[in-house]
Scaffold this active site. Structure first.
Site, mmCIF file in Angstrom:
data_model
loop_
_atom_site.group_PDB
_atom_site.id
_atom_site.type_symbol
_atom_site.label_atom_id
_atom_site.label_comp_id
_atom_site.label_asym_id
_atom_site.label_seq_id
_atom_site.Cartn_x
_atom_site.Cartn_y
_atom_site.Cartn_z
ATOM 1 N N HIS A 130 -16.199 10.993 0.543
ATOM 2 C CA HIS A 130 -15.505 10.316 -0.562
ATOM 3 C C HIS A 130 -16.487 9.954 -1.671
ATOM 4 O O HIS A 130 -17.676 9.783 -1.423
ATOM 5 C CB HIS A 130 -14.811 9.037 -0.051
ATOM 6 C CG HIS A 130 -15.785 7.976 0.402
ATOM 7 N ND1 HIS A 130 -16.373 7.987 1.638
ATOM 8 C CD2 HIS A 130 -16.295 6.902 -0.244
ATOM 9 C CE1 HIS A 130 -17.188 6.950 1.751
ATOM 10 N NE2 HIS A 130 -17.184 6.278 0.625
ATOM 11 N N LYS A 175 -23.147 2.367 -6.754
ATOM 12 C CA LYS A 175 -23.668 1.913 -5.454
ATOM 13 C C LYS A 175 -23.490 2.997 -4.409
ATOM 14 O O LYS A 175 -22.656 3.888 -4.574
ATOM 15 C CB LYS A 175 -22.995 0.610 -5.024
ATOM 16 C CG LYS A 175 -21.501 0.743 -4.902
ATOM 17 C CD LYS A 175 -20.847 -0.604 -4.736
ATOM 18 C CE LYS A 175 -19.409 -0.439 -4.369
ATOM 19 N NZ LYS A 175 -19.169 0.404 -3.184
ATOM 20 N N ASP A 180 -14.550 -0.575 -7.369
ATOM 21 C CA ASP A 180 -14.227 0.775 -6.873
ATOM 22 C C ASP A 180 -12.799 1.248 -7.169
ATOM 23 O O ASP A 180 -12.097 1.730 -6.269
ATOM 24 C CB ASP A 180 -14.493 0.848 -5.358
ATOM 25 C CG ASP A 180 -15.968 0.674 -5.039
ATOM 26 O OD1 ASP A 180 -16.770 0.467 -5.968
ATOM 27 O OD2 ASP A 180 -16.333 0.731 -3.849
ATOM 28 N N HIS A 222 -21.744 8.375 -4.082
ATOM 29 C CA HIS A 222 -22.552 8.926 -2.991
ATOM 30 C C HIS A 222 -23.055 10.337 -3.267
ATOM 31 O O HIS A 222 -22.322 11.161 -3.838
ATOM 32 C CB HIS A 222 -21.719 8.987 -1.703
ATOM 33 C CG HIS A 222 -21.219 7.672 -1.215
ATOM 34 N ND1 HIS A 222 -22.023 6.567 -1.056
ATOM 35 C CD2 HIS A 222 -19.967 7.275 -0.816
ATOM 36 C CE1 HIS A 222 -21.308 5.553 -0.591
ATOM 37 N NE2 HIS A 222 -20.056 5.959 -0.444
ATOM 38 N N ASP A 248 -18.359 3.548 -6.318
ATOM 39 C CA ASP A 248 -18.984 4.086 -5.126
ATOM 40 C C ASP A 248 -19.469 5.474 -5.563
ATOM 41 O O ASP A 248 -18.680 6.257 -6.128
ATOM 42 C CB ASP A 248 -17.924 4.181 -4.012
ATOM 43 C CG ASP A 248 -18.467 3.943 -2.630
ATOM 44 O OD1 ASP A 248 -19.477 3.230 -2.475
ATOM 45 O OD2 ASP A 248 -17.863 4.486 -1.670
ATOM 46 N N CYS A 274 -15.698 -3.358 0.352
ATOM 47 C CA CYS A 274 -16.496 -3.603 -0.855
ATOM 48 C C CYS A 274 -16.167 -4.924 -1.543
ATOM 49 O O CYS A 274 -17.062 -5.592 -2.053
ATOM 50 C CB CYS A 274 -16.404 -2.410 -1.793
ATOM 51 S SG CYS A 274 -17.228 -0.975 -1.053
HETATM 52 C C1 VGL Z 1 -15.573 1.451 0.507
HETATM 53 C C2 VGL Z 1 -15.590 2.416 2.559
HETATM 54 C C3 VGL Z 1 -16.580 3.277 2.169
HETATM 55 C C4 VGL Z 1 -14.965 0.426 -0.410
HETATM 56 C C5 VGL Z 1 -16.571 2.289 0.091
HETATM 57 O O1 VGL Z 1 -14.977 0.633 -1.649
HETATM 58 O O2 VGL Z 1 -14.470 -0.600 0.093
HETATM 59 N N1 VGL Z 1 -15.097 1.512 1.735
HETATM 60 N N2 VGL Z 1 -17.069 3.213 0.933
HETATM 61 ZN ZN ZN Z 2 -18.431 4.698 0.243
#
Ligand code: VGL
Ligand code: ZN
Length: 253
Positions: free
Chosen positions: A118, A143, A45, A85, A83, A188
Protein backbone atom coordinates in the site's frame (compact mmCIF):
# COMPACT_ATOMS: atom_id res chain seq x y z
CA UNK A 1 -36.59 35.92 19.23
CA UNK A 2 -37.56 38.11 16.27
CA UNK A 3 -36.72 41.23 18.25
CA UNK A 4 -33.36 39.84 19.25
CA UNK A 5 -32.43 39.05 15.70
CA UNK A 6 -33.49 42.54 14.68
CA UNK A 7 -31.16 44.02 17.29
CA UNK A 8 -28.15 42.04 16.16
CA UNK A 9 -25.42 44.34 14.82
CA UNK A 10 -24.76 42.23 11.77
CA UNK A 11 -22.66 44.99 10.24
CA UNK A 12 -19.95 44.81 12.93
CA UNK A 13 -17.76 42.31 11.12
CA UNK A 14 -17.33 44.47 8.02
CA UNK A 15 -16.62 47.60 10.08
CA UNK A 16 -13.55 46.21 11.82
CA UNK A 17 -10.31 47.73 10.57
CA UNK A 18 -7.29 45.47 10.01
CA UNK A 19 -9.56 42.46 9.90
CA UNK A 20 -6.92 39.70 9.74
CA UNK A 21 -5.06 40.93 12.85
CA UNK A 22 -8.29 41.09 14.82
CA UNK A 23 -9.29 37.60 13.81
CA UNK A 24 -5.91 36.08 14.56
CA UNK A 25 -5.87 37.61 18.04
CA UNK A 26 -9.36 36.28 18.87
CA UNK A 27 -8.67 32.88 17.44
CA UNK A 28 -5.52 32.47 19.49
CA UNK A 29 -7.27 33.05 22.80
CA UNK A 30 -9.19 30.52 24.83
CA UNK A 31 -12.63 31.12 26.35
CA UNK A 32 -11.09 33.11 29.20
CA UNK A 33 -9.06 35.25 26.83
CA UNK A 34 -5.67 33.61 27.56
CA UNK A 35 -3.28 33.31 24.63
CA UNK A 36 -3.25 29.79 23.24
CA UNK A 37 -1.15 30.04 20.09
CA UNK A 38 -2.18 28.65 16.75
CA UNK A 39 -4.37 25.64 16.08
CA UNK A 40 -3.20 23.10 13.54
CA UNK A 41 -5.28 20.45 11.81
CA UNK A 42 -3.41 17.25 10.98
CA UNK A 43 -5.18 15.26 8.28
CA UNK A 44 -3.78 11.76 8.55
CA UNK A 45 -3.26 9.59 5.47
CA UNK A 46 -6.26 10.63 3.35
CA UNK A 47 -4.91 8.56 0.47
CA UNK A 48 -6.47 6.38 -2.20
CA UNK A 49 -5.13 3.12 -0.78
CA UNK A 50 -6.96 3.72 2.52
CA UNK A 51 -10.23 4.57 0.75
CA UNK A 52 -12.80 2.52 -1.17
CA UNK A 53 -11.14 0.40 -3.85
CA UNK A 54 -7.67 0.95 -2.34
CA UNK A 55 -5.19 -1.78 -1.38
CA UNK A 56 -5.71 -1.23 2.36
CA UNK A 57 -9.23 0.21 2.29
CA UNK A 58 -10.41 1.31 5.73
CA UNK A 59 -14.18 0.76 6.11
CA UNK A 60 -15.90 4.11 5.56
CA UNK A 61 -12.59 5.81 4.79
CA UNK A 62 -14.08 7.94 2.00
CA UNK A 63 -16.66 9.37 4.38
CA UNK A 64 -14.10 11.53 6.16
CA UNK A 65 -12.92 13.34 3.01
CA UNK A 66 -15.77 15.90 2.94
CA UNK A 67 -15.35 16.34 6.70
CA UNK A 68 -11.66 17.14 6.21
CA UNK A 69 -12.64 19.80 3.68
CA UNK A 70 -15.26 21.32 5.99
CA UNK A 71 -12.90 21.37 8.97
CA UNK A 72 -9.99 23.10 7.25
CA UNK A 73 -11.34 26.69 7.42
CA UNK A 74 -11.46 26.48 11.22
CA UNK A 75 -7.68 26.16 11.59
CA UNK A 76 -4.64 28.40 11.32
CA UNK A 77 -2.40 25.75 9.84
CA UNK A 78 -3.16 22.59 7.85
CA UNK A 79 -0.86 19.56 7.75
CA UNK A 80 -1.47 16.52 5.55
CA UNK A 81 0.42 13.28 6.11
CA UNK A 82 1.11 10.71 3.45
CA UNK A 83 2.09 7.11 4.10
CA UNK A 84 4.94 6.93 1.57
CA UNK A 85 6.59 3.51 1.35
CA UNK A 86 9.30 2.18 -0.96
CA UNK A 87 8.12 -0.93 -2.87
CA UNK A 88 10.41 -3.16 -0.75
CA UNK A 89 9.03 -1.89 2.57
CA UNK A 90 9.20 -4.31 5.51
CA UNK A 91 5.53 -3.78 6.46
CA UNK A 92 4.33 -5.54 3.28
CA UNK A 93 3.49 -9.23 3.74
CA UNK A 94 4.62 -9.71 0.12
CA UNK A 95 8.18 -8.91 1.21
CA UNK A 96 8.18 -11.78 3.75
CA UNK A 97 7.97 -15.08 1.83
CA UNK A 98 5.54 -17.49 3.47
CA UNK A 99 3.80 -14.76 5.47
CA UNK A 100 0.24 -13.54 4.99
CA UNK A 101 -1.48 -10.19 5.37
CA UNK A 102 -2.67 -9.66 8.93
CA UNK A 103 0.06 -11.82 10.46
CA UNK A 104 2.12 -10.25 13.20
CA UNK A 105 5.89 -10.65 13.27
CA UNK A 106 8.61 -9.47 15.60
CA UNK A 107 11.35 -7.30 14.06
CA UNK A 108 14.04 -6.65 16.64
CA UNK A 109 12.13 -5.17 19.62
CA UNK A 110 9.07 -4.18 17.60
CA UNK A 111 5.83 -5.94 16.82
CA UNK A 112 4.98 -5.52 13.14
CA UNK A 113 1.61 -6.18 11.52
CA UNK A 114 2.03 -7.34 7.92
CA UNK A 115 -0.03 -5.29 5.50
CA UNK A 116 -0.97 -5.57 1.85
CA UNK A 117 1.30 -3.57 -0.46
CA UNK A 118 0.00 0.00 0.00
CA UNK A 119 0.95 3.64 -0.48
CA UNK A 120 3.99 2.89 -2.61
CA UNK A 121 5.77 6.15 -3.44
CA UNK A 122 4.62 7.83 -6.66
CA UNK A 123 1.74 5.41 -7.29
CA UNK A 124 -1.98 6.18 -7.59
CA UNK A 125 -2.62 4.45 -4.26
CA UNK A 126 -0.29 6.84 -2.44
CA UNK A 127 -1.95 9.94 -3.90
CA UNK A 128 -4.34 11.96 -1.81
CA UNK A 129 -8.02 11.13 -2.36
CA UNK A 130 -9.15 13.18 -5.38
CA UNK A 131 -11.94 14.76 -3.32
CA UNK A 132 -9.54 16.21 -0.75
CA UNK A 133 -9.11 19.96 -0.92
CA UNK A 134 -5.36 20.60 -0.93
CA UNK A 135 -5.21 24.32 -1.61
CA UNK A 136 -5.00 25.31 2.07
CA UNK A 137 -2.39 22.69 3.00
CA UNK A 138 0.70 24.32 4.52
CA UNK A 139 2.85 21.22 4.91
CA UNK A 140 2.91 17.62 3.70
CA UNK A 141 4.65 15.05 5.88
CA UNK A 142 5.85 11.79 4.34
CA UNK A 143 6.25 8.82 6.66
CA UNK A 144 7.28 5.18 6.37
CA UNK A 145 9.94 6.10 3.81
CA UNK A 146 12.66 3.89 5.31
CA UNK A 147 12.20 0.31 4.09
CA UNK A 148 13.59 -1.11 7.33
CA UNK A 149 11.02 0.38 9.70
CA UNK A 150 7.32 1.26 9.77
CA UNK A 151 6.03 4.65 10.84
CA UNK A 152 2.44 4.97 11.99
CA UNK A 153 2.99 8.33 13.64
CA UNK A 154 3.23 11.63 11.80
CA UNK A 155 6.06 12.56 14.20
CA UNK A 156 8.41 9.55 14.55
CA UNK A 157 9.08 6.08 13.17
CA UNK A 158 7.82 3.17 15.27
CA UNK A 159 11.16 2.85 17.11
CA UNK A 160 11.20 6.60 17.86
CA UNK A 161 14.62 6.86 16.22
CA UNK A 162 13.88 9.40 13.48
CA UNK A 163 11.70 12.47 13.61
CA UNK A 164 9.75 13.59 10.55
CA UNK A 165 10.43 17.20 11.58
CA UNK A 166 6.75 17.84 12.28
CA UNK A 167 7.26 18.86 15.93
CA UNK A 168 9.89 21.44 15.03
CA UNK A 169 7.71 22.75 12.22
CA UNK A 170 4.69 23.16 14.53
CA UNK A 171 6.78 24.84 17.23
CA UNK A 172 8.35 27.21 14.68
CA UNK A 173 4.82 28.12 13.62
CA UNK A 174 3.77 28.81 17.25
CA UNK A 175 1.25 25.98 17.26
CA UNK A 176 0.11 24.84 20.71
CA UNK A 177 -3.07 23.00 19.81
CA UNK A 178 -3.08 20.06 17.46
CA UNK A 179 -6.32 18.60 16.11
CA UNK A 180 -6.08 15.21 14.44
CA UNK A 181 -8.46 13.44 12.05
CA UNK A 182 -8.14 10.80 9.34
CA UNK A 183 -7.12 7.20 8.77
CA UNK A 184 -6.75 4.93 10.52
CA UNK A 185 -8.04 5.47 14.07
CA UNK A 186 -6.32 2.38 15.45
CA UNK A 187 -2.93 2.98 13.75
CA UNK A 188 -1.76 6.28 12.34
CA UNK A 189 -4.27 8.50 14.14
CA UNK A 190 -3.59 6.74 17.44
CA UNK A 191 0.22 6.89 17.26
CA UNK A 192 0.25 10.43 15.90
CA UNK A 193 -1.93 11.56 18.81
CA UNK A 194 0.14 9.81 21.45
CA UNK A 195 3.35 11.31 20.04
CA UNK A 196 1.77 14.76 19.84
CA UNK A 197 0.93 14.56 23.56
CA UNK A 198 4.46 13.37 24.26
CA UNK A 199 5.82 16.32 22.31
CA UNK A 200 3.93 18.70 24.60
CA UNK A 201 1.04 19.75 22.37
CA UNK A 202 -2.55 20.07 23.53
CA UNK A 203 -4.13 17.30 21.48
CA UNK A 204 -7.70 16.85 20.29
CA UNK A 205 -8.88 13.99 18.10
CA UNK A 206 -11.96 14.64 15.99
CA UNK A 207 -13.50 11.24 16.54
CA UNK A 208 -16.21 11.18 13.87
CA UNK A 209 -13.72 12.34 11.25
CA UNK A 210 -11.65 9.16 11.75
CA UNK A 211 -12.20 5.58 10.61
CA UNK A 212 -10.40 2.47 11.82
CA UNK A 213 -9.02 -0.75 10.32
CA UNK A 214 -10.46 -2.86 13.19
CA UNK A 215 -8.25 -5.85 12.40
CA UNK A 216 -9.64 -7.34 15.62
CA UNK A 217 -13.02 -6.32 16.95
CA UNK A 218 -12.61 -3.66 19.62
CA UNK A 219 -9.39 -2.17 18.22
CA UNK A 220 -10.96 1.23 17.52
CA UNK A 221 -12.59 1.43 20.91
CA UNK A 222 -9.30 0.45 22.61
CA UNK A 223 -7.38 3.01 20.55
CA UNK A 224 -9.77 5.79 21.58
CA UNK A 225 -9.47 4.73 25.23
CA UNK A 226 -5.66 4.73 24.99
CA UNK A 227 -5.70 8.22 23.49
CA UNK A 228 -8.05 9.53 26.16
CA UNK A 229 -5.96 7.96 28.91
CA UNK A 230 -2.88 9.69 27.50
CA UNK A 231 -4.57 13.09 27.77
CA UNK A 232 -6.13 13.44 24.32
CA UNK A 233 -9.47 15.25 24.17
CA UNK A 234 -12.04 13.51 21.96
CA UNK A 235 -14.52 15.73 20.16
CA UNK A 236 -16.96 15.57 17.24
CA UNK A 237 -16.92 17.73 14.09
CA UNK A 238 -20.01 19.54 15.38
CA UNK A 239 -18.01 20.79 18.37
CA UNK A 240 -15.60 22.48 15.98
CA UNK A 241 -18.31 23.81 13.68
CA UNK A 242 -20.22 25.26 16.67
CA UNK A 243 -17.27 26.86 18.46
CA UNK A 244 -17.47 30.64 18.45
CA UNK A 245 -13.76 31.27 17.87
CA UNK A 246 -13.79 28.95 14.92
CA UNK A 247 -16.71 30.74 13.35
CA UNK A 248 -14.82 34.00 13.63
CA UNK A 249 -11.73 32.46 12.12
CA UNK A 250 -13.80 31.01 9.30
CA UNK A 251 -15.33 34.40 8.54
CA UNK A 252 -11.86 35.76 7.78
CA UNK A 253 -11.12 33.32 4.96
C1 VGL B 1 -1.65 2.81 8.32
C2 VGL B 1 -1.40 0.56 8.36
C3 VGL B 1 -0.27 0.64 7.59
C4 VGL B 1 -2.46 4.01 8.72
C5 VGL B 1 -0.51 2.93 7.56
O1 VGL B 1 -2.44 5.03 8.00
O2 VGL B 1 -3.14 3.94 9.76
N1 VGL B 1 -2.08 1.63 8.72
N2 VGL B 1 0.17 1.83 7.19
ZN1 ZN C 1 1.79 1.97 5.81
Amino acid sequence: MGARQYMQPYHVEVDIPHEPLYFVAINQCDEGGAMTGKKALIMVDLQNDFCMGGNLAVPGGDEVIPLANQLQPYFDLIIATQDWHPHDHMSFAANHPGRAVGEVIQVEELVQVLWPVHCVQDTKGAEFHPGLDLHRVNKIIHKGVNKHIDSYSAFFDNAHLRSTGLSDYLRDEQVNDVYIMGLATDYCVKYSSLDAVHEGFKVTVIQDACRGVELSQGDVRAALAAMRDAGVTLVACADIFNSSTARISKASR
